[in-house]
Motif scaffolding. Sequence first.
Motif, mmCIF file in Angstrom:
data_model
loop_
_atom_site.group_PDB
_atom_site.id
_atom_site.type_symbol
_atom_site.label_atom_id
_atom_site.label_comp_id
_atom_site.label_asym_id
_atom_site.label_seq_id
_atom_site.Cartn_x
_atom_site.Cartn_y
_atom_site.Cartn_z
ATOM 1 N N PRO A 1 0.845 -1.202 0.000
ATOM 2 C CA PRO A 1 0.000 0.000 0.000
ATOM 3 C C PRO A 1 0.878 1.250 0.000
ATOM 4 C CG PRO A 1 -0.709 -1.561 1.673
ATOM 5 C CD PRO A 1 0.594 -2.064 1.163
ATOM 6 N N PRO A 2 0.441 2.333 -0.631
ATOM 7 C CA PRO A 2 1.253 3.561 -0.726
ATOM 8 C C PRO A 2 1.754 4.091 0.616
ATOM 9 C CG PRO A 2 -0.655 3.704 -2.156
ATOM 10 C CD PRO A 2 -0.831 2.453 -1.355
ATOM 11 N N LYS A 3 0.905 3.986 1.670
ATOM 12 C CA LYS A 3 1.326 4.499 2.968
ATOM 13 C C LYS A 3 2.547 3.757 3.497
ATOM 14 C CE LYS A 3 -2.886 6.599 4.836
ATOM 15 N NZ LYS A 3 -3.892 6.567 5.937
ATOM 16 N N GLN A 4 2.516 2.414 3.404
ATOM 17 C CA GLN A 4 3.641 1.609 3.870
ATOM 18 C C GLN A 4 4.893 1.875 3.024
ATOM 19 O OE1 GLN A 4 2.768 -2.577 4.283
ATOM 20 N NE2 GLN A 4 0.818 -2.202 5.294
ATOM 21 N N LYS A 5 4.662 1.954 1.717
ATOM 22 C CA LYS A 5 5.778 2.195 0.810
ATOM 23 C C LYS A 5 6.416 3.559 1.089
ATOM 24 C CE LYS A 5 5.186 0.437 -3.276
ATOM 25 N NZ LYS A 5 4.827 0.212 -4.700
ATOM 26 N N ALA A 6 5.583 4.558 1.371
ATOM 27 C CA ALA A 6 6.079 5.910 1.653
ATOM 28 C C ALA A 6 6.935 5.932 2.921
ATOM 29 C CB ALA A 6 4.907 6.878 1.793
ATOM 30 N N LYS A 7 6.492 5.182 3.950
ATOM 31 C CA LYS A 7 7.258 5.132 5.200
ATOM 32 C C LYS A 7 8.634 4.499 4.984
ATOM 33 C CE LYS A 7 3.392 5.035 8.479
ATOM 34 N NZ LYS A 7 2.677 4.242 9.504
ATOM 35 N N ILE A 8 8.673 3.416 4.200
ATOM 36 C CA ILE A 8 9.943 2.736 3.934
ATOM 37 C C ILE A 8 10.867 3.642 3.116
ATOM 38 C CG2 ILE A 8 11.042 0.763 2.804
ATOM 39 C CD1 ILE A 8 8.436 -0.818 3.353
ATOM 40 N N LEU A 9 10.314 4.288 2.094
ATOM 41 C CA LEU A 9 11.119 5.182 1.259
ATOM 42 C C LEU A 9 11.646 6.376 2.053
ATOM 43 C CD1 LEU A 9 9.022 5.112 -2.028
ATOM 44 C CD2 LEU A 9 11.380 4.325 -1.769
ATOM 45 N N SER A 10 10.834 6.829 3.008
ATOM 46 C CA SER A 10 11.269 7.936 3.859
ATOM 47 C C SER A 10 12.478 7.526 4.707
ATOM 48 C CB SER A 10 10.118 8.375 4.764
ATOM 49 O OG SER A 10 10.542 9.379 5.660
ATOM 50 N N LYS A 11 12.429 6.298 5.254
ATOM 51 C CA LYS A 11 13.552 5.782 6.039
ATOM 52 C C LYS A 11 14.802 5.652 5.175
ATOM 53 C CE LYS A 11 11.696 4.938 10.124
ATOM 54 N NZ LYS A 11 12.194 5.596 11.339
ATOM 55 N N LEU A 12 14.596 5.240 3.940
ATOM 56 C CA LEU A 12 15.714 4.994 3.035
ATOM 57 C C LEU A 12 16.351 6.288 2.538
ATOM 58 C CD1 LEU A 12 17.254 2.724 1.443
ATOM 59 C CD2 LEU A 12 15.619 3.101 -0.396
ATOM 60 N N THR A 13 15.532 7.277 2.259
ATOM 61 C CA THR A 13 16.031 8.497 1.619
ATOM 62 C C THR A 13 16.130 9.699 2.540
ATOM 63 O OG1 THR A 13 13.807 9.210 0.956
ATOM 64 C CG2 THR A 13 14.991 7.741 -0.553
ATOM 65 N N GLY A 14 15.386 9.655 3.667
ATOM 66 C CA GLY A 14 15.365 10.816 4.554
ATOM 67 C C GLY A 14 14.384 11.885 4.110
ATOM 68 N N LYS A 15 13.628 11.622 3.034
ATOM 69 C CA LYS A 15 12.652 12.600 2.540
ATOM 70 C C LYS A 15 11.364 12.544 3.355
ATOM 71 C CE LYS A 15 14.428 12.269 -2.200
ATOM 72 N NZ LYS A 15 14.138 11.836 -3.589
ATOM 73 N N ASN A 16 10.559 13.583 3.233
ATOM 74 C CA ASN A 16 9.309 13.687 3.976
ATOM 75 C C ASN A 16 8.304 12.619 3.537
ATOM 76 O OD1 ASN A 16 6.366 14.972 4.100
ATOM 77 N ND2 ASN A 16 7.595 15.845 5.757
ATOM 78 N N VAL A 17 7.702 11.912 4.523
ATOM 79 C CA VAL A 17 6.761 10.825 4.232
ATOM 80 C C VAL A 17 5.577 11.327 3.408
ATOM 81 C CG1 VAL A 17 5.213 9.096 5.234
ATOM 82 C CG2 VAL A 17 7.385 9.591 6.345
ATOM 83 N N LYS A 18 5.026 12.471 3.792
ATOM 84 C CA LYS A 18 3.833 12.996 3.111
ATOM 85 C C LYS A 18 4.129 13.324 1.650
ATOM 86 C CE LYS A 18 0.974 15.527 5.476
ATOM 87 N NZ LYS A 18 0.360 16.657 6.199
ATOM 88 N N ASP A 19 5.306 13.918 1.401
ATOM 89 C CA ASP A 19 5.682 14.267 0.016
ATOM 90 C C ASP A 19 5.808 13.000 -0.834
ATOM 91 O OD1 ASP A 19 5.722 16.907 0.710
ATOM 92 O OD2 ASP A 19 7.917 17.000 0.978
ATOM 93 N N ILE A 20 6.436 11.971 -0.254
ATOM 94 C CA ILE A 20 6.608 10.710 -0.994
ATOM 95 C C ILE A 20 5.244 10.084 -1.274
ATOM 96 C CG2 ILE A 20 7.547 8.361 -0.877
ATOM 97 C CD1 ILE A 20 9.801 9.491 0.880
#
Length: 273
Positions: free
Chosen positions: A248-267
């Motif tokens: 799901p996009p929410k889970q994917k966004a959280k993982i990508l945020s951890k990986l990149t340091g970018k804002n979860v909401k933006d991702i």
Amino acid sequence: MLAFVPTPIGNLGDISFRTIEVLKDGELILCEDTRITKKLISLLSQRLEIEFPQFEYISVHSHNEKDFLTNDNKILLQTKKCIYMSDAGMPCVSDPGSFLVDFCLKNNIEYDVLPGANAILTAYASSGFINNATTFTFFGFLPHKGTNRSDMLNKVMNSENLAILYESPHRLMKLIEEINEYDSTREVFITKELTKKYQSRYKGTVQSVLSEIKTTTIRGEWVVIIKNIESLNRGIITENDINELKLPPKQKAKILSKLTGKNVKDIYNNLIN
């Protein structure tokens, strides 16, 4: 002539014979903090029963090192027997001095660098890590906060070499908790107050080390070594790897945020759009 002289990182006995000989012959001492260097010279004089010259002291630290490099001071370095001493450890290694070395090279000023006490190598030799034993990456101090910190931590945790960090007592728990959140099973070695009376060492999974240090005194300077990802037989996870997962996009966004340091909401917004 300018001699770059390492100073003890805790134990006064780690001063070298060469350092003493350089000090006996010196005229001007450039140093991070004149109070700390004067105290060190006084202690050495008392311990070794040596009468050193009446040095001239000039404070040269990370905030004024570039400003010190003027034509007048070029003449000073060329005409006096000068010594550069950082507060503790090796000049130019997470300490000032690099601009001075570069200045000497560009202006044909004779200089020498003495070997000596260094927290990085002392901690590395104490860690007992065997895999990839000849390679490590020194990251120094992480940025204090924000995306700069999370981006650098991501590089540390995905390093193919052993990663070595310095950390202050004020932020040590924060760092260990961040590493634990990233990968609680990763093996780490942390040590404080190297060469001093109360030096301490801890090794194990970051989760077990975190439990141990919660019951100890955090006061003191720390070195943190993190086992490299290659020795754990893991590949480096990329953004494409995450994007290809059926999540799901929410889970994917959280993982990508951890990986990149970018804002979860933006991702998240980018994913759903």
